[in-house]
Motif scaffolding. Structure first.
Motif: not given
Length: 268
Positions: A135-147, A149-162
């Motif tokens: 259970a802990e192993s599966g939860l860690e995979r989900l937590h890492q993906c949400a925390e 992996d999602l950052l790759a799709f968000l802007p690092f700064s206000k000057h980022d473009t699409t």
């Protein structure tokens, strides 16, 4: 080692403050055997308690952090993803569902350590620790993906473009992955909770089934031995049309039998 006596009674004549010869002599006489055993038990009990408490507290901290991350996703991240990929926030709810599931799973996992602390059955304890680890192993995979992996799709700064972000197709793959992990983790934790509510009865049932199987096999073996003694084997030339001889043990079986009564070898 020290005798735990008063410091006033110690000095150079007793071997010094950190090497008590009173203790050594009493130790040889067995005076401190039981006392040491009690101290060791107390030490082990404390270490065991700290083991479970630290993990309980760790999941509590992770849960609080997940609550904060959920609020951040609702207030900031969904709007940014809509701006970057043109996807309505209503279609980004899979991110909120993932964080909600993480929060709930952290709560469950947190209290499994309290459950494990009071679980005294060694057989059930081993099975429980396996379920808990999975259970802990599966939860860690989900937590890492949400925390992370999602950052790759968000802007690092206000000057980022699409142009600085992964493609919509890659975001679609991320969506499938996160939604899939959320579903798998939810199902596993629901089964875990159900197993704990039932008192891990599957372990007991499995043990009873194994015991019953051994007893049944033992009875069959005894019955076969008795049958073999009562009906000595005969050669194939001695049998009638109502019987057939086993090719393995030559035991004469009734024609209605599809397998040898003595050794279980199939007739054909």
């Amino acid at each position: 080692r020290l005798c735990l006596g008063s410091w006033i009674e110690h000095g150079e004549r007793t071997g010094g403050f950190y090497a008590c010869n009173r203790y050594e002599s009493a130790k040889k006489e067995g005076v401190y055997d039981e006392a040491e055993a009690r101290r060791e038990r107390a030490k082990h009990s404390l270490e065991r308690y700290m083991h479970y408490y630290e993990r309980w507290a760790s999941n509590q901290t992770s849960r609080q952090k997940a609550i904060a991350d959920l609020q951040k996703a609702e207030k900031e991240q969904l709007a940014k993803l809509t701006e970057i990929y043109g996807i309505p926030e209503t279609q980004l709810k899979f991110i909120i569902e993932a964080w909600s599931q993480i929060i709930e799973c952290r709560r469950v996992l947190q209290w499994t350590y309290a459950y494990g602390y009071y679980l005294e059955d060694k057989v059930k304890s081993g099975f429980f620790e396996y379920l808990q680890g999975e259970a802990e192993s599966g939860l860690e995979r989900l937590h890492q993906c949400a925390e992370k992996d999602l950052l790759a799709f968000l802007p690092f700064s206000k000057h980022d473009t699409t142009e600085d972000h992964p493609s919509p197709a890659e975001f679609g793959e991320f969506r499938v992955k996160l939604a899939g992990l959320t579903s798998i983790t939810r199902n596993y934790f629901e089964n875990l909770v159900r197993a704990l509510e039932d008192g891990l009865e599957d372990v007991q049932c499995a043990g009873e089934a194994a015991t019953s199987s051994k007893a049944t096999n033992s009875k069959k073996a005894g019955a076969k031995g008795k049958v073999a003694k009562k009906q000595p084997s005969r050669s194939s030339s001695d049998h009638s049309d109502d019987t057939w001889p086993c090719e393995r043990c030559t035991f004469l079986n009734p024609s209605s039998a599809d397998a040898c009564t003595a050794c279980d070898k199939q007739r054909y």
